[in-house]
Design a protein around this motif. Structure first.
Motif, PDB file in Angstrom:
ATOM      1  N   LEU A  56      12.351   9.510  -4.522  1.00  8.32           N
ATOM      2  CA  LEU A  56      11.186   9.369  -5.392  1.00  8.32           C
ATOM      3  C   LEU A  56       9.917   9.343  -4.565  1.00  8.32           C
ATOM      4  CD1 LEU A  56      10.097   6.138  -5.300  1.00  8.32           C
ATOM      5  CD2 LEU A  56      12.235   5.802  -6.513  1.00  8.32           C
ATOM      6  N   VAL A  57       8.796   9.580  -5.245  1.00  5.40           N
ATOM      7  CA  VAL A  57       7.479   9.544  -4.626  1.00  5.40           C
ATOM      8  C   VAL A  57       6.644   8.490  -5.344  1.00  5.40           C
ATOM      9  CG1 VAL A  57       5.358  10.813  -4.120  1.00  5.40           C
ATOM     10  CG2 VAL A  57       7.567  11.980  -4.000  1.00  5.40           C
ATOM     11  N   ILE A  58       6.093   7.580  -4.572  1.00  7.02           N
ATOM     12  CA  ILE A  58       5.222   6.542  -5.110  1.00  7.02           C
ATOM     13  C   ILE A  58       3.796   6.838  -4.688  1.00  7.02           C
ATOM     14  CG2 ILE A  58       4.636   4.075  -5.043  1.00  7.02           C
ATOM     15  CD1 ILE A  58       7.584   3.494  -4.461  1.00  7.02           C
ATOM     16  N   GLY A  59       2.881   6.886  -5.654  1.00 11.20           N
ATOM     17  CA  GLY A  59       1.469   7.001  -5.332  1.00 11.20           C
ATOM     18  C   GLY A  59       0.938   5.637  -4.940  1.00 11.20           C
ATOM     19  N   ALA A  60       0.225   5.560  -3.837  1.00 14.19           N
ATOM     20  CA  ALA A  60      -0.293   4.281  -3.345  1.00 14.19           C
ATOM     21  C   ALA A  60      -1.707   4.474  -2.819  1.00 14.19           C
ATOM     22  CB  ALA A  60       0.613   3.732  -2.233  1.00 14.19           C
ATOM     23  N   ASP A  61      -2.385   3.373  -2.596  1.00 16.22           N
ATOM     24  CA  ASP A  61      -3.705   3.375  -1.971  1.00 16.22           C
ATOM     25  C   ASP A  61      -3.623   2.637  -0.647  1.00 16.22           C
ATOM     26  OD1 ASP A  61      -5.241   4.649  -4.042  1.00 16.22           O
ATOM     27  OD2 ASP A  61      -5.036   2.817  -5.218  1.00 16.22           O
ATOM     28  N   VAL A  62      -4.494   3.031   0.282  1.00 12.86           N
ATOM     29  CA  VAL A  62      -4.701   2.251   1.498  1.00 12.86           C
ATOM     30  C   VAL A  62      -6.205   2.116   1.708  1.00 12.86           C
ATOM     31  CG1 VAL A  62      -2.573   2.905   2.669  1.00 12.86           C
ATOM     32  CG2 VAL A  62      -4.598   4.310   2.959  1.00 12.86           C
ATOM     33  N   PRO A  63      -6.646   1.026   2.305  1.00 11.11           N
ATOM     34  CA  PRO A  63      -8.073   0.926   2.621  1.00 11.11           C
ATOM     35  C   PRO A  63      -8.516   2.122   3.458  1.00 11.11           C
ATOM     36  CG  PRO A  63      -6.982  -1.187   2.956  1.00 11.11           C
ATOM     37  CD  PRO A  63      -5.895  -0.172   2.711  1.00 11.11           C
ATOM     38  N   LEU A  64      -9.717   2.596   3.212  1.00 10.84           N
ATOM     39  CA  LEU A  64     -10.227   3.747   3.943  1.00 10.84           C
ATOM     40  C   LEU A  64     -10.156   3.513   5.444  1.00 10.84           C
ATOM     41  CD1 LEU A  64     -11.584   6.489   4.101  1.00 10.84           C
ATOM     42  CD2 LEU A  64     -13.790   5.369   3.701  1.00 10.84           C
ATOM     43  N   ARG A  65     -10.425   2.300   5.874  1.00  9.19           N
ATOM     44  CA  ARG A  65     -10.372   1.982   7.306  1.00  9.19           C
ATOM     45  C   ARG A  65      -8.984   2.276   7.881  1.00  9.19           C
ATOM     46  NH1 ARG A  65     -13.767  -1.470   9.939  1.00  9.19           N
ATOM     47  NH2 ARG A  65     -14.509  -2.283   7.934  1.00  9.19           N
ATOM     48  N   VAL A  66      -7.944   1.976   7.112  1.00 10.21           N
ATOM     49  CA  VAL A  66      -6.573   2.226   7.553  1.00 10.21           C
ATOM     50  C   VAL A  66      -6.262   3.717   7.494  1.00 10.21           C
ATOM     51  CG1 VAL A  66      -4.134   1.770   7.066  1.00 10.21           C
ATOM     52  CG2 VAL A  66      -5.823  -0.067   6.850  1.00 10.21           C
ATOM     53  N   GLY A  67      -6.720   4.375   6.429  1.00  9.39           N
ATOM     54  CA  GLY A  67      -6.495   5.804   6.317  1.00  9.39           C
ATOM     55  C   GLY A  67      -7.098   6.574   7.477  1.00  9.39           C
ATOM     56  N   LEU A  68      -8.284   6.172   7.897  1.00 11.57           N
ATOM     57  CA  LEU A  68      -8.941   6.838   9.020  1.00 11.57           C
ATOM     58  C   LEU A  68      -8.155   6.662  10.313  1.00 11.57           C
ATOM     59  CD1 LEU A  68     -12.691   5.979   8.315  1.00 11.57           C
ATOM     60  CD2 LEU A  68     -11.585   8.220   8.128  1.00 11.57           C
ATOM     61  N   GLN A  69      -7.392   5.575  10.407  1.00  9.67           N
ATOM     62  CA  GLN A  69      -6.615   5.332  11.619  1.00  9.67           C
ATOM     63  C   GLN A  69      -5.519   6.384  11.796  1.00  9.67           C
ATOM     64  OE1 GLN A  69      -4.395   1.605  11.852  1.00  9.67           O
ATOM     65  NE2 GLN A  69      -4.949   1.387  14.002  1.00  9.67           N
ATOM     66  N   LEU A  70      -5.171   7.073  10.720  1.00  9.05           N
ATOM     67  CA  LEU A  70      -4.173   8.132  10.826  1.00  9.05           C
ATOM     68  C   LEU A  70      -4.780   9.448  11.287  1.00  9.05           C
ATOM     69  CD1 LEU A  70      -1.874   7.669   7.700  1.00  9.05           C
ATOM     70  CD2 LEU A  70      -1.425   7.040  10.081  1.00  9.05           C
ATOM     71  N   THR A  71      -6.077   9.478  11.478  1.00  6.85           N
ATOM     72  CA  THR A  71      -6.736  10.698  11.940  1.00  6.85           C
ATOM     73  C   THR A  71      -6.957  10.626  13.449  1.00  6.85           C
ATOM     74  OG1 THR A  71      -9.001   9.869  11.579  1.00  6.85           O
ATOM     75  CG2 THR A  71      -7.878  10.872   9.693  1.00  6.85           C
TER      76      THR A  71
ATOM     77  N   THR B 162     -10.848   2.865  -0.992  1.00 10.10           N
ATOM     78  CA  THR B 162      -9.458   3.202  -0.668  1.00 10.10           C
ATOM     79  C   THR B 162      -9.263   4.711  -0.729  1.00 10.10           C
ATOM     80  OG1 THR B 162      -8.748   3.007  -2.985  1.00 10.10           O
ATOM     81  CG2 THR B 162      -8.611   1.021  -1.614  1.00 10.10           C
ATOM     82  N   VAL B 163      -8.146   5.154  -0.174  1.00 10.65           N
ATOM     83  CA  VAL B 163      -7.779   6.563  -0.215  1.00 10.65           C
ATOM     84  C   VAL B 163      -6.323   6.652  -0.676  1.00 10.65           C
ATOM     85  CG1 VAL B 163      -7.180   6.532   2.242  1.00 10.65           C
ATOM     86  CG2 VAL B 163      -7.607   8.713   1.108  1.00 10.65           C
ATOM     87  N   PRO B 164      -6.004   7.567  -1.604  1.00 10.77           N
ATOM     88  CA  PRO B 164      -4.628   7.663  -2.092  1.00 10.77           C
ATOM     89  C   PRO B 164      -3.701   8.335  -1.081  1.00 10.77           C
ATOM     90  CG  PRO B 164      -5.987   9.329  -3.142  1.00 10.77           C
ATOM     91  CD  PRO B 164      -6.913   8.484  -2.317  1.00 10.77           C
ATOM     92  N   VAL B 165      -2.464   7.882  -1.060  1.00  6.53           N
ATOM     93  CA  VAL B 165      -1.435   8.488  -0.219  1.00  6.53           C
ATOM     94  C   VAL B 165      -0.162   8.613  -1.045  1.00  6.53           C
ATOM     95  CG1 VAL B 165      -2.383   7.550   1.931  1.00  6.53           C
ATOM     96  CG2 VAL B 165      -0.633   6.258   0.677  1.00  6.53           C
ATOM     97  N   GLY B 166       0.750   9.437  -0.581  1.00  6.08           N
ATOM     98  CA  GLY B 166       2.063   9.530  -1.199  1.00  6.08           C
ATOM     99  C   GLY B 166       3.093   8.845  -0.320  1.00  6.08           C
ATOM    100  N   VAL B 167       3.971   8.063  -0.917  1.00  3.94           N
ATOM    101  CA  VAL B 167       5.021   7.355  -0.191  1.00  3.94           C
ATOM    102  C   VAL B 167       6.365   7.908  -0.641  1.00  3.94           C
ATOM    103  CG1 VAL B 167       6.068   5.116   0.330  1.00  3.94           C
ATOM    104  CG2 VAL B 167       3.599   5.274  -0.106  1.00  3.94           C
ATOM    105  N   GLU B 168       7.145   8.412   0.284  1.00  2.00           N
ATOM    106  CA  GLU B 168       8.461   8.937  -0.051  1.00  2.00           C
ATOM    107  C   GLU B 168       9.518   7.871   0.183  1.00  2.00           C
ATOM    108  OE1 GLU B 168      10.876  13.035   0.687  1.00  2.00           O
ATOM    109  OE2 GLU B 168      10.256  11.965   2.476  1.00  2.00           O
TER     110      GLU B 168
END
Length: 291
Positions: free
Chosen positions: A177-192, A211-217
């Protein structure tokens, strides 16, 4: 609404490409899943139950992939230990074009990183003697390969799991399944990377509250991947009051960042710091002394 659009896009991307690594198969999207996502309460319970068995392991293996369009630009494979640091190897292709990780002559260069305690060491395959074979003990604020998640202690690829805020189940097929989730923008930027961060006209005081949306598998009841779309990152930057040039927006917007997870062997040899005679400082690099 922006969330419905973002989750639908994430579901389609995960359906087409998958978020996990190895032999994982893509998740088909039932026709009704994007239109009628499960309530957030269900998503939260499912996520909490799925992330616990992964975090319970002493060792977590991870793969960090950055795609520009369909082309793989960066691949990092690493192993994090619950109480003993982490290590990783990054490879980049000579030419963008393939969605597969480069091998042999296709590799432009590679970087190895070890995190032991508060120290972070890196080694580049492109270093020539007397730097070749040495490990650089990085200084404060220094980011190996520009990968912002490469932090002392625990890597951001793993600490990301604790920042996920589940919102809805957007696709399900059997035990996947895929879960739609949010992470704080500060955390999302850490993946860049520092290169991407440099394209964003965004102040530190603008990061909080967005926040920025992400997909969780989730596969067989365990979290196996997280995916961030560059287009969602662009939207989040705008929501935070930041800006990008048209060229920067096009560059960031075509990115897709995927982190895959798997339980590593509990008896895996622990990461160790290089021996003293293999370690050099930034001054050693600048002056060409090596180790």
């Amino acid at each position: 609404m922006r969330r419905a659009t973002a989750l639908a896009v994430l579901t389609l991307v995960l359906t087409a490409a998958g978020c996990g690594g190895g032999d994982a198969q893509p998740v088909p999207e039932p026709a009704s899943s994007a239109a009628s996502p499960s309530p957030s309460g269900d998503a939260t319970a499912l996520f909490e139950a799925a992330v616990e068995p992964l975090l319970d392991h002493q060792v977590i293996d991870f793969t960090y992939d950055v795609y520009s369009g369909d082309a793989l630009a960066i691949e990092t494979r690493g192993r994090a230990y619950r109480q003993a640091g982490w290590k990783a190897r990054t490879t980049s292709p000579k030419e963008l074009g393939s969605s597969e990780a480069p091998t042999g002559d296709q590799i432009k260069g590679s970087m190895q990183v070890r995190a032991v305690g508060d120290d972070l060491y890196m080694q580049l395959s492109t270093w020539e003697p007397p730097l070749a074979g040495c490990w650089l003990r990085t200084g404060g604020g220094q980011v190996p390969g520009g990968q912002l998640a490469m932090t002392p202690g625990a890597p951001g690829y793993v600490t990301l799991l604790g920042a996920l805020q589940p919102a809805a189940v957007v696709a399900q097929d059997g035990d996947r399944l895929v879960i739609g989730a949010d992470v704080p923008l500060r955390v999302g930027l850490q993946l860049t990377t520092t290169g991407v961060l440099g394209l964003l006209q965004l102040g530190a005081d603008q990061l909080d509250g967005t926040t920025v949306p992400v997909g969780v598998e989730v596969t067989a009841g365990v979290v196996t991947g997280v995916e961030l779309l560059g287009s969602d990152l662009v939207d989040a930057v705008h929501s935070a009051g930041g800006d990008l040039t048209a060229d920067a927006e096009a560059t960031v917007g075509q990115l897709r960042i995927a982190v895959a997870y798997d339980a590593g062997p509990d008896d895996a040899p622990r990461v160790e710091a290089p021996s003293d005679d293999e370690v050099m400082t930034n001054d050693d690099v600048r002056t060409g002394r090596g180790c």
